[in-house]
Enzyme design. Structure first.
Site, PDB file in Angstrom:
ATOM      1  N   HIS A  38       0.814  -1.219   0.000  1.00  0.00           N
ATOM      2  CA  HIS A  38       0.000   0.000   0.000  1.00  0.00           C
ATOM      3  C   HIS A  38       0.850   1.273   0.000  1.00  0.00           C
ATOM      4  O   HIS A  38       1.919   1.343   0.594  1.00  0.00           O
ATOM      5  CB  HIS A  38      -0.916   0.013   1.232  1.00  0.00           C
ATOM      6  N   ASP A  39       0.347   2.285  -0.687  1.00  0.00           N
ATOM      7  CA  ASP A  39       0.897   3.645  -0.662  1.00  0.00           C
ATOM      8  C   ASP A  39       2.316   3.752  -1.220  1.00  0.00           C
ATOM      9  O   ASP A  39       3.002   4.743  -0.979  1.00  0.00           O
ATOM     10  CB  ASP A  39       0.860   4.230   0.759  1.00  0.00           C
ATOM     11  N   GLY A  91       5.094  -1.337   2.618  1.00  0.00           N
ATOM     12  CA  GLY A  91       4.276  -0.150   2.444  1.00  0.00           C
ATOM     13  C   GLY A  91       5.050   1.158   2.441  1.00  0.00           C
ATOM     14  O   GLY A  91       6.075   1.307   3.097  1.00  0.00           O
TER      15      GLY A  91
END
Length: 256
Positions: free
Chosen positions: A120-121, A138
């Site tokens: 994520h991100d 992440g």
């Protein structure tokens, strides 16, 4: 005209461009936007929040814009944005963002080999090659034209500079500055990525300037002093400024 297998599932709310191929057992969720000329071979899953450009190919078992593997994710609407001309090979997983940044971003012209995970991100640039079974945690940033070999483990919040070569099997929790080879155990600076730089059109003078910049920075007991010396010796050289700025902005420290 799109070619959609009768054995594929495409949500009526999905937005498709033109001339896409969607093979058998693929699943395209709602809240997805897909451009033109993409190929989704069998058993590809495109989850909610995916924003996909043009001329990409996704191989069997790829799972894109997956729910983040992060306990702080509470179901907020986030995205996974993918550019153009990417090759996403078998069983690659790319998570969408969380409330932290709201989106995961993948550039264009990348090759992600079998079983790669991008969490994520993350912000991954263009022209990347990421080897089999490499795992990117992440909120990692990867600059353009980096090559990351197979079975590499990258800690969350790290930054990886452009034009690097990271040797297979590395694991690291510090930033890797641009233009270098990183390897061994523990992961450390192993010289300049000379072959990669030559392939990208860097001339010998520029390569030697990059090499000398790292000699100056790593030879100094205090990195800040090394940065000042390098800038003074090579004022206005964009590659030197990129190196110095990258190191100054590092929050986790650089490999040595």
């Amino acid at each position: 005209m799109n070619i959609i297998s009768p054995m594929a599932i495409v949500d009526p709310e999905a937005k498709l461009g033109d001339n896409n191929f969607i093979g058998p057992f693929c699943c395209i969720d709602k809240d997805t936007v897909i451009g033109d000329n993409n190929k989704f071979y069998n058993s590809v899953t495109i989850h909610a929040g995916a924003r996909i450009g043009n001329n990409n190919e996704f191989f069997s078992g790829a799972s894109i814009s997956t729910k983040p593997q992060d306990l702080k994710y509470k179901g907020e609407r986030t995205t996974c944005e993918i550019g153009d001309n990417n090759s996403i090979r078998e069983s690659v997983t790319i998570s969408r963002g969380t409330a932290s940044k709201g989106k995961t971003i993948i550039g264009s012209g990348n090759l992600f080999m079998e079983n790669v995970h991008i969490a994520h991100d993350c912000v991954a640039g263009s022209g990347l090659i990421i080897g089999n079974s490499t795992k990117i945690a992440g909120e990692v940033t990867i600059d353009d034209n980096a090559i990351i070999s197979a079975t590499v483990l990258c800690h969350q919040f790290c930054s990886i500079g452009g034009h690097v070569m990271i040797q297979g099997g590395c694991r690291f929790s510090q930033d890797i500055p641009p233009f270098i080879i990183a390897g061994k155990e523990p992961t450390r600076y192993c010289g300049i990525n000379i072959i990669g730089l030559r392939r990208r059109g860097f001339d010998n003078e520029t390569i030697e300037t990059i090499h000398d910049t790292y000699r100056i920075i790593y030879a100094n007991g205090i990195i800040k002093d090394g940065i000042q010396e390098a800038r003074a010796k090579y004022p206005g050289v964009k590659e030197v400024e990129y190196i110095c700025t990258f190191i100054e902005n590092s929050k986790r420290g650089i490999i040595r």
